[in-house]
Design a protein around this motif. Structure first.
Motif, PDB file in Angstrom:
ATOM      1  N   THR A   3       0.840  -1.190   0.000  1.00  0.00           N
ATOM      2  CA  THR A   3       0.000   0.000   0.000  1.00  0.00           C
ATOM      3  C   THR A   3       0.880   1.246   0.000  1.00  0.00           C
ATOM      4  O   THR A   3       1.881   1.320   0.719  1.00  0.00           O
ATOM      5  CB  THR A   3      -0.906   0.016   1.240  1.00  0.00           C
ATOM      6  N   ASP A   5       0.477   5.733  -0.378  1.00  0.00           N
ATOM      7  CA  ASP A   5      -0.529   6.784  -0.276  1.00  0.00           C
ATOM      8  C   ASP A   5      -0.917   7.283  -1.669  1.00  0.00           C
ATOM      9  O   ASP A   5      -0.248   7.010  -2.660  1.00  0.00           O
ATOM     10  CB  ASP A   5      -0.051   7.928   0.617  1.00  0.00           C
ATOM     11  N   SER A   6      -2.024   7.996  -1.740  1.00  0.00           N
ATOM     12  CA  SER A   6      -2.587   8.368  -3.036  1.00  0.00           C
ATOM     13  C   SER A   6      -1.695   9.354  -3.789  1.00  0.00           C
ATOM     14  O   SER A   6      -1.597   9.277  -5.014  1.00  0.00           O
ATOM     15  CB  SER A   6      -3.991   8.943  -2.862  1.00  0.00           C
ATOM     16  N   GLN A   7      -1.032  10.258  -3.094  1.00  0.00           N
ATOM     17  CA  GLN A   7      -0.164  11.216  -3.784  1.00  0.00           C
ATOM     18  C   GLN A   7       1.021  10.516  -4.445  1.00  0.00           C
ATOM     19  O   GLN A   7       1.383  10.836  -5.576  1.00  0.00           O
ATOM     20  CB  GLN A   7       0.339  12.273  -2.808  1.00  0.00           C
ATOM     21  N   THR A   8       1.592   9.560  -3.757  1.00  0.00           N
ATOM     22  CA  THR A   8       2.709   8.811  -4.330  1.00  0.00           C
ATOM     23  C   THR A   8       2.240   7.976  -5.516  1.00  0.00           C
ATOM     24  O   THR A   8       2.938   7.880  -6.527  1.00  0.00           O
ATOM     25  CB  THR A   8       3.343   7.904  -3.264  1.00  0.00           C
ATOM     26  N   ALA A   9       1.059   7.401  -5.420  1.00  0.00           N
ATOM     27  CA  ALA A   9       0.533   6.597  -6.515  1.00  0.00           C
ATOM     28  C   ALA A   9       0.263   7.447  -7.748  1.00  0.00           C
ATOM     29  O   ALA A   9       0.577   7.038  -8.869  1.00  0.00           O
ATOM     30  CB  ALA A   9      -0.743   5.891  -6.063  1.00  0.00           C
ATOM     31  N   VAL A  10      -0.299   8.627  -7.547  1.00  0.00           N
ATOM     32  CA  VAL A  10      -0.555   9.516  -8.684  1.00  0.00           C
ATOM     33  C   VAL A  10       0.766   9.967  -9.298  1.00  0.00           C
ATOM     34  O   VAL A  10       0.908  10.006 -10.523  1.00  0.00           O
ATOM     35  CB  VAL A  10      -1.411  10.721  -8.244  1.00  0.00           C
ATOM     36  N   TYR A  50      -1.392   3.462 -11.131  1.00  0.00           N
ATOM     37  CA  TYR A  50      -2.822   3.527 -11.410  1.00  0.00           C
ATOM     38  C   TYR A  50      -3.590   2.509 -10.573  1.00  0.00           C
ATOM     39  O   TYR A  50      -4.632   2.813  -9.994  1.00  0.00           O
ATOM     40  CB  TYR A  50      -3.071   3.303 -12.890  1.00  0.00           C
ATOM     41  N   ALA A  52      -2.681   1.248  -7.745  1.00  0.00           N
ATOM     42  CA  ALA A  52      -2.616   1.602  -6.333  1.00  0.00           C
ATOM     43  C   ALA A  52      -3.633   2.682  -5.986  1.00  0.00           C
ATOM     44  O   ALA A  52      -4.125   2.719  -4.853  1.00  0.00           O
ATOM     45  CB  ALA A  52      -1.207   2.072  -5.974  1.00  0.00           C
ATOM     46  N   VAL A  53      -3.946   3.543  -6.940  1.00  0.00           N
ATOM     47  CA  VAL A  53      -4.952   4.582  -6.681  1.00  0.00           C
ATOM     48  C   VAL A  53      -6.341   3.988  -6.660  1.00  0.00           C
ATOM     49  O   VAL A  53      -7.172   4.337  -5.844  1.00  0.00           O
ATOM     50  CB  VAL A  53      -4.851   5.688  -7.772  1.00  0.00           C
ATOM     51  N   ARG A  54      -6.607   3.043  -7.539  1.00  0.00           N
ATOM     52  CA  ARG A  54      -7.957   2.481  -7.657  1.00  0.00           C
ATOM     53  C   ARG A  54      -8.219   1.476  -6.626  1.00  0.00           C
ATOM     54  O   ARG A  54      -8.032   0.805  -5.956  1.00  0.00           O
ATOM     55  CB  ARG A  54      -8.154   1.876  -9.021  1.00  0.00           C
TER      56      ARG A  54
END
Length: 54
Positions: A3, A5-10, A50, A52-54
Motif C-alpha cells: 500500500t 498513499d494516493s499522492q505517491t501513486a498519482v 494507477y 494503487a490509486v484504484r
C-alpha cells in the motif's frame, strides 16, 4: 501489492506516462530497442501507480 498513499501513486502514474511518451519519442527517431524497453518500463510504472490509486 504494497500500500502506498494516493499522492505517491498519482506521482508514480504520471511519471510512468511521461516515461512511456519519452519511449515513443525514441521510436519516432528510429531507435527501436531502447524505445521499446522505455515504453515497457513506463507502462509498468504507470500501471502500478494507477492500480494503487484504484
Amino acid at each position: 501489492m504494497p500500500t502506498i498513499d494516493s499522492q505517491t501513486a498519482v506521482l508514480l502514474a504520471v511519471i510512468g506516462v511521461a516515461v512511456a511518451l519519452m519511449g515513443i519519442a525514441f521510436l519516432l527517431v528510429g531507435v527501436w530497442v531502447p524505445g521499446t524497453v522505455i515504453i515497457a518500463l513506463g507502462l509498468a510504472s504507470g500501471s502500478v501507480g494507477y492500480r494503487a490509486v484504484r
